[in-house]
Design a protein around this motif. Sequence first.
Motif, short mmCIF file in Angstrom:
data_model
loop_
_atom_site.label_atom_id
_atom_site.label_comp_id
_atom_site.label_asym_id
_atom_site.label_seq_id
_atom_site.Cartn_x
_atom_site.Cartn_y
_atom_site.Cartn_z
N GLY A 11 14.60 -61.41 30.99
CA GLY A 11 14.95 -62.17 30.09
C GLY A 11 14.92 -63.95 30.27
N ALA B 80 6.82 -56.36 17.67
CA ALA B 80 7.65 -55.19 18.63
C ALA B 80 6.84 -54.18 18.98
N THR B 90 8.80 -56.81 26.55
CA THR B 90 9.77 -56.78 25.62
C THR B 90 11.32 -57.36 26.10
N THR B 94 13.18 -60.36 24.49
CA THR B 94 14.46 -60.07 23.65
C THR B 94 15.47 -61.09 24.12
N ALA B 97 15.00 -64.02 21.73
CA ALA B 97 15.19 -63.48 20.22
C ALA B 97 16.49 -63.40 20.03
N VAL B 98 17.44 -63.06 20.83
CA VAL B 98 18.76 -62.96 20.66
C VAL B 98 19.36 -64.26 20.73
N GLN B 101 18.84 -66.05 17.56
CA GLN B 101 19.94 -65.28 16.50
C GLN B 101 21.26 -65.91 16.56
N PHE B 133 13.56 -62.97 13.70
CA PHE B 133 14.24 -62.40 14.83
C PHE B 133 14.83 -61.39 15.00
N THR B 137 14.16 -57.81 17.18
CA THR B 137 15.12 -57.25 18.27
C THR B 137 15.24 -55.86 17.94
N ALA B 140 12.32 -53.54 18.36
CA ALA B 140 12.17 -53.40 19.73
C ALA B 140 13.05 -52.28 20.17
N SER B 141 14.29 -52.42 20.00
CA SER B 141 15.30 -51.47 20.49
C SER B 141 15.09 -49.92 19.72
#
Lengths: 251, 251, 268
Positions: A11, B80, B90, B94, B97-98, B101, B133, B137, B140-141
């Motif tokens: 990350g 994704a 990924t 991630t 992206a988080v 958000q 976004f 995420t 992707a999960s």
Amino acid sequence: MTLQAGRIAAGLAGLALVLVAWEGAGRFGWLGPSWPPFSLVAAFIAAPEHRALLSAAASQTLREAALGFAAGSVAGCACALVGVLIPPAAFGIERFAAIVNGIPVIGIGSLCAVTFPPAVNPVVVASLAVFFMLFVSATAGLQGAPAGGHDLLRVLGASRWVTFARLQLPAALPAVADGLRLSAPIAVVGAIIGEWFTAETGLGPLLVNAMQNYQIDLLWAAALTGALISMLAYLALGVLQRAAARRFLGQ
Amino acid sequence: MNARPWRGFVAGYWPVLLILAGWQIWIVAGHVARIVAPSPLAVGREIAAHPALYAAAGGATLAVAAAGLIIGTALGCALAVLTWFSPLVTGMLTLPAVLIQSTPLVALMPVVARLLGYDERTVIASAVLITFFPTFTLIASGLRALPPGTADLFDVLGARKLAALRLLVLPSAVPSLLVALRISSANCILAALVAEYLMGTSGLGRLFATSESRFDTAAAWAACLVATTVSVAAYAASRRLERAARGRFPA
Amino acid sequence: MTAAAGAKVAGAAFALALRDVSVNYRVERGRTLRALEGIDFDVPEATFCAVIGPSGCGKSTVLRLLGGLLQPTAGNVTIGGRAPRAVAAEHRLGVAFQDHALLPWLTARENVALPFAAVGRRVDDRRVDALLDLVGIADFAAARPGQLSGGMRQRVAIARALVLDPGVLLLDEPFGALDAVTRRRLNLEVQRIWSERAITTLLVTHSVEEAVFLADTVVVMSQRPGRIERVQPVTFARPRDRSLLAAPAFHALVDDLTAALDAADVLA
């Protein structure tokens, strides 16, 4: 443990990559003159004369967002409790929440601007936006107690109050904590949009004025500051959320 | 002929009716000036007097928001899926992206407006940004949340990676896609409204901004009401889609 | 020449062999857990082997090794003298798990046909229909897993495991989550199917009765780290049927193996 560490490392590497791309795009002008390199924005924020302006604006916005967050989350949880404890009311209240959730923040901002004093408007907008989020997550949490638990307490002859205090409330806490975390950026959005309508100072007017006056550095610096305070609040509430999940969900 | 639908409506929407009634009473009994707040009847009359105007503006906003929703969802899914081949990539994408958000993205639209210029494309880009976004995420999960044992099954069968992607991984992500659509449906309309409002280009946002600057509160609230209706309808449609697909794609 | 080569491959192509196999799992930084130790046994071509042992003894690890899902830390695992992954790449392994692993968005029939698509072959509709018939779910071909009972889901999973005509069948507690009555009925079905065409089979199970009823050989494993306690041949004549379940010799063997299992379960 090592898996977690690997994930964090990946990350952080991704974050570094994003900053490098931001810097490169600004340096070489790939995205036009309105995209400054990261280093320039950071230097702008760090410069003493700008720092005073930005920190004054940020602390004002943060104060409004925090007040709105507190008021909105208390009211949201209270309404969810009413909905759950008075079942006939729940149905209408749920529809109501869905509709009120559909009112765009921008509309709320303007509607409240004529009704509330200018200084209070951002707080009201932020609290309304947070209210819906918490109402929805607290309702879902209160209704989401395991069915087996309800059966057990009924067999034991537990009172309604005991069922609530021992089963529904603990089951709702993780969902409430999750709602609180997700509300952090929502509160900041509410405060900034509320400021657009009534305030002269704060991050909201700073953003709009910088946009209209082509002050690219200031625009990006204000946006980054707003993003940072929201992110920090989100991360801090994330710690709370994880603690709640560990304690009440056994995760 | 049948009184039940009407009664069902009252049972489902009593808080809304209550608020409308209270609002009307407040305006009439308190002699509130029209410039401060219009009565619900005045808002209704405003829409009834210019149905084409509000329908056109609502349609324009809905169209750009839908375009943004589709593009943002497609981009989020595509990225994704691309990153599915590499858990490392990924992981790297991630965290940024988080974090994005967790920022007040809607309130940072002035940056996008400055970057892309004052036109329709910026409105669509705002809706794309707000959609992209969470979709990325969630998908992707979702691509990694396979039904238990199925990954081993494909392994033992000696299936190729692309066959596993097509037959197992993509269908497994459908519930995540539906959640992403539900979250984004109302958000992209809000983002489009804010962008339209800031730039005064078109649609309900512009209608809202111009009415507001004329102090025509009935028109401003009417625009807001139409926006709320569009937003609630979009949310309800995505909810319905999700429910319809849940039978076939249990989460 | 071609025919001779084919016959030779068919001769012992799917005999299973584990040679002095150990498996360590890495638990945390620097700490490892030994799951299997010195596992050494053979499953000859076209015979049925059942592995029993206390919970957590590594039974399923043995199956994962043979499915090519896991590499041994030491020792050798082969199928017909080759690495399991090579056999998997030729799509000759069939597998069924306790949690059925059916895709919830496909019908029973589509789930049975899934392996064809997964390995890029055209679906053989007649084979799919024949297998749906064989496991007795032809009437439920259009139902989705969510609409089926646990027993019917496992029937679908068994049909799916057989659809590509595997040389080796790996069954990981396929009936572990079922009630006793359904389980016994499915055991009878597996016995019937297996009597029609003997496939080299490894069954991992908790149930001694199930193991004795179905297998030619029962391997008893000890508590972790899993070691082999005993390899017990089972010589009851095939085809076996319900009457065997009542036979005194059957019960004597079940009791004997249960005692061995209890002894193996005592923590050292």
